[in-house]
Write an enzyme that holds these catalytic residues in place. Sequence first.
Site, PDB file in Angstrom:
ATOM      1  CD  GLU A  73      -2.773  -1.351   0.215  1.00 32.78           C
ATOM      2  OE1 GLU A  73      -3.295  -0.327  -0.264  1.00 32.78           O
ATOM      3  OE2 GLU A  73      -2.987  -2.497  -0.213  1.00 32.78           O
ATOM      4  CE1 TYR A 108       0.000  -3.594  -6.216  1.00 32.43           C
ATOM      5  CE2 TYR A 108       1.748  -1.991  -5.812  1.00 32.43           C
ATOM      6  CZ  TYR A 108       0.586  -2.624  -5.409  1.00 32.43           C
ATOM      7  OH  TYR A 108       0.017  -2.306  -4.205  1.00 32.43           O
ATOM      8  CB  SER A 136     -13.909   0.114  -6.647  1.00 26.70           C
ATOM      9  OG  SER A 136     -12.556   0.162  -6.279  1.00 26.70           O
ATOM     10  NE  ARG A 168      -8.921   7.217  -7.243  1.00 29.71           N
ATOM     11  CZ  ARG A 168      -8.854   5.938  -6.938  1.00 29.71           C
ATOM     12  NH1 ARG A 168      -8.110   5.130  -7.639  1.00 29.71           N
ATOM     13  NH2 ARG A 168      -9.545   5.452  -5.918  1.00 29.71           N
ATOM     14  CG  ASN A 198      -4.865   4.690  -3.902  1.00 31.18           C
ATOM     15  OD1 ASN A 198      -3.770   5.207  -3.662  1.00 31.18           O
ATOM     16  ND2 ASN A 198      -5.160   3.465  -3.509  1.00 31.18           N
ATOM     17  CD  GLU A 229      -3.907  -3.121  -8.688  1.00 23.88           C
ATOM     18  OE1 GLU A 229      -2.838  -3.140  -8.052  1.00 23.88           O
ATOM     19  OE2 GLU A 229      -4.901  -2.476  -8.302  1.00 23.88           O
ATOM     20  CE  LYS A 230      -6.368   2.228  -8.904  1.00 24.93           C
ATOM     21  NZ  LYS A 230      -5.874   1.294  -7.858  1.00 24.93           N
TER      22      LYS A 230
END
Length: 347
Positions: free
Chosen positions: A126, A157, A183, A191, A235, A244-245
Amino acid sequence: MTGACVCLMVLARWRLRAVGGLGVGVLLLALWFLRAPWPGAGGTQEPQPTLTILIWHWPFTDWPPDLPGNTCARFGAPRCRLSTNRSLLASADAVVFHHRELQVRRVHLPLDRRPRGQPWVWASMESPSHTRGLGRFRGIFNWVLSYRRDSDIFVPYGRLEPRTGPLPPLPPAKRGVAAWVVSNFQERQRRVQLYRQLAPHLRVDVFGRASGRPLCANCLLSTVARYRFYLAFENSQHRDYITEKFWRNALVAGAVPVVLGPPRANYEAFVPPDAFVHVDDFGSARELARFLAGMNESRYQRFFAWRHRLRVRLLSDWQERFCHICSCYPHLPRGQVYEDLEGWFQA
Ligand SMILES: *[C@@H]1O[C@H](CO)[C@@H](O)[C@H](O)[C@H]1NC(C)=O
Ligand SMILES: *[C@@H]1O[C@H](CO)[C@@H](O)[C@H](O)[C@H]1NC(C)=O
């Protein structure tokens, strides 16, 4: 924070920038050989002992996976055993604590039972913005496992690897300009602010829990593949925090990532400069929108040039991440302690 792990990473980067770097590469290789003693060097041929890495609590679940004794063999570390059996505390070669469970106090450190000199690993994927309670852990952990490049055990990642074999498939046929899957949608996030500025100038199709257009379980990649661009907005913005985005949702799907995250130079440490669009390259959201919407096909195809020599490898499996401790183990710094883990991570 030296040793084979970092050296291998440097070599990987050297391979990325193979052109013109031969001299540097040979030098690095020589340094690497000098630094890293080979197992069995000096005439002894004893097999290396099997390392036991105790995972105190498996990340995000009370139901750890089955961990057969040879779990790490498929990740190139055959003499390595991962275990979640806490009875092994007295004998484990290293113990890993995943931060989330420490943060929510599901897990407490067994400080009074810690064998003298046993290396303890702090593990987290994180960002600092979503990490609390680090101040409690002064002078406890010896090694860090994270996405930060300066971690003792560096686990990004994803990464690019040289492509061997057949040429990559052509990018899928595109029907839309830009997609975004989100989400957790909160107005205070950078963002979300950027999305609000883009939306009047660019059609962005938004999917995910926050959008009223949820995606079915395995539909993300095929959905994103129909778009030219994917908004790979992190984020929170922190160095090396490229998730992973970017690697999966955009690159694996075959859409070009439009990134909001650390500065461009930080992305370029991971991928070639022509693999993505960085929002900082534009003076305003309107300019960015104009660039994306007005792009012709030949310009667009340039974003795919690197795929002829490189391909994406996702590193999303906790077993693989933990097995990497074993590959690094012989070269991890002994006697090191993070006196100010919070200061290090927030820096
Ligand atoms: C955990 O390890 C201990 C000590 O080696 C062993 O006796 C015990 O059977 C193990 N427990 C499980 C569930 O494997
Ligand atoms: C496509 O766009 C690029 C960059 O904007 C431009 O240099 C090029 O001339 C364009 N090609 C065609 C065929 O319009």
